[in-house]
Enzyme design. Structure first.
Site, short mmCIF file in Angstrom:
data_model
loop_
_atom_site.label_atom_id
_atom_site.label_comp_id
_atom_site.label_asym_id
_atom_site.label_seq_id
_atom_site.Cartn_x
_atom_site.Cartn_y
_atom_site.Cartn_z
CG ASP A 1 -1.96 1.06 1.21
OD1 ASP A 1 -1.64 2.21 1.60
OD2 ASP A 1 -3.09 0.79 0.80
CE LYS B 1 -3.45 3.51 4.13
NZ LYS B 1 -4.09 3.46 2.80
CE1 TYR C 1 -20.64 -0.78 1.90
CE2 TYR C 1 -21.67 0.00 3.90
CZ TYR C 1 -21.72 -0.23 2.55
OH TYR C 1 -22.83 0.11 1.82
N PRO D 1 -15.70 2.19 2.10
CG PRO D 1 -15.62 1.33 -0.06
CD PRO D 1 -16.57 1.57 1.09
CB SER D 2 -10.68 5.36 1.00
OG SER D 2 -9.88 4.29 0.52
CE1 TYR D 3 -9.32 1.07 -4.26
CE2 TYR D 3 -8.41 2.36 -2.45
CZ TYR D 3 -8.38 1.23 -3.24
OH TYR D 3 -7.44 0.27 -3.03
CG PHE E 1 -13.66 -6.06 -2.93
CD1 PHE E 1 -14.37 -5.79 -1.77
CD2 PHE E 1 -12.80 -7.15 -2.96
CE1 PHE E 1 -14.23 -6.61 -0.65
CE2 PHE E 1 -12.65 -7.96 -1.85
CZ PHE E 1 -13.37 -7.69 -0.69
CG HIS E 2 -9.49 -1.74 -1.55
ND1 HIS E 2 -10.59 -1.03 -2.01
CD2 HIS E 2 -9.09 -1.09 -0.42
CE1 HIS E 2 -10.83 -0.01 -1.22
NE2 HIS E 2 -9.94 -0.03 -0.23
#
Length: 318
Positions: free
Chosen positions: A177, A179, A241, A243-245, A248-249
């Site tokens: 990720d 981050k 949920y 999610p930020s986008y 699905f991830h």
């Protein structure tokens, strides 16, 4: 990150406007400002979000902290057996002091998302999902997740991919990720992104997706063990949920990594629990994630906030 932000000279062109968020838990500042527009030959500027976060201390360099890395200290206070000091590290390629994330050009949606905000807890019934949330999700333009398509196609971050399943319906890619600093194992952060565009969120999962979800769980554990020596049980895997986008991830972090805002109750659903719930479903019929009422926190800047807050009055407390 955009190819235009490769050195300190480019970052010095940032024009500060205001602080969006000050997070003492993650030691991060999120700033709003602007850079020169990338596609402009004039002096036009476009909004930018810059998040500056202090990097984690790595145990791999513990033996060098005092002998090499620490440049200077200043006494704060000392009493009996206790001493407090400020310290400064020397410039080091192995131990950077901060990690900087840039979103440019940033949209109003990005600015709202990264702004400090009050939250409320809402309940989302299947009926509210159908009436309010699903139209909201499907209204998002494809351009908002173009960066996801770039990863899936191999146009970007191909060298970082740790595992790839190319099935058009049940495939995914596993990679670090953005981050994560790619170095500190104690703050390890990976993400598995589904290939299919049809799985927008937790609500779209069906029993037929169990193979994909089990594969993500297994491959993440395998990669973490082979590359970083993390044994079974060393990972926390969860789905957000909201999610930020809306592609699905699955988030995969070191189980000892604490303090992440996205790990709060109501937002983070453990992958093991998601799998277990789907296993309870019949082979045909509606999915449990179609039938279930979900409870979660919404920030006042979220695009669903106003409608979902107003809709709570329709729900009866039983």
């Amino acid at each position: 990150m955009s190819s235009g932000f490769k050195d300190i000279a480019a970052l010095r062109a940032f024009k500060f406007e205001r602080v969006l968020n000050d997070d003492p838990i993650t030691h991060a500042l999120t700033l709003l400002g602007s850079f020169l527009a990338a596609d402009s030959t004039s002096q036009d500027r476009s909004p930018a979000i810059v998040r500056i976060e202090k990097t984690a201390l790595s145990s791999e360099h513990a033996d060098k902290l005092f002998s090499e890395a620490l440049d200077d200290v200043r006494l704060i206070e000392s009493t009996d057996i206790y001493t407090w000091l400020f310290g400064w590290f020397e410039r080091s390629a192995e131990m950077p002091d901060v990690k900087i994330n840039i979103i440019h050009p940033a949209t109003d949606v990005h600015i709202r998302k990264y702004s400090q905000q009050q939250v409320i807890v809402v309940r989302e019934t299947p009926a509210l999902y159908a009436r309010i949330v699903r139209p909201y999700i499907h209204a998002f333009p494809a351009a908002r997740t173009q960066w996801v398509d770039n990863i899936l196609s191999g146009a970007s971050e191909a060298e970082k991919v740790l595992h790839r399943d190319t099935s058009p319906e049940f495939g995914y890619v596993l990679l670090p990720d953005m981050k994560w600093d790619l170095v500190t194992v104690s703050s390890l952060y990976l993400v598995a992104i589904a290939v299919s565009r049809n799985i927008r969120s937790l609500r779209d999962l069906r029993k037929g997706h169990l193979g994909m979800l089990r594969s993500i769980r297994g491959e993440a554990a395998r990669v973490a063990q082979e590359k970083w020596g993390l044994d079974r049980g060393s990972l926390r895997m969860f789905v957000h949920y909201q999610p930020s986008y809306y592609h699905f991830h699955v988030h995969i972090v070191n189980a000892n990594y604490h303090g992440l805002p996205g790990m709060s109750v109501g937002q983070a659903h453990l992958l093991d629990d998601v799998i277990a719930l789907l296993e309870l479903d019949a082979d045909d019929g509606s999915s449990i994630f179609e039938r279930i009422t979900l409870t979660y926190a919404l920030g006042e800047q979220h695009g669903l906030y106003t409608q979902m807050k107003a809709a709570q009055s329709e729900l009866l407390d039983i």
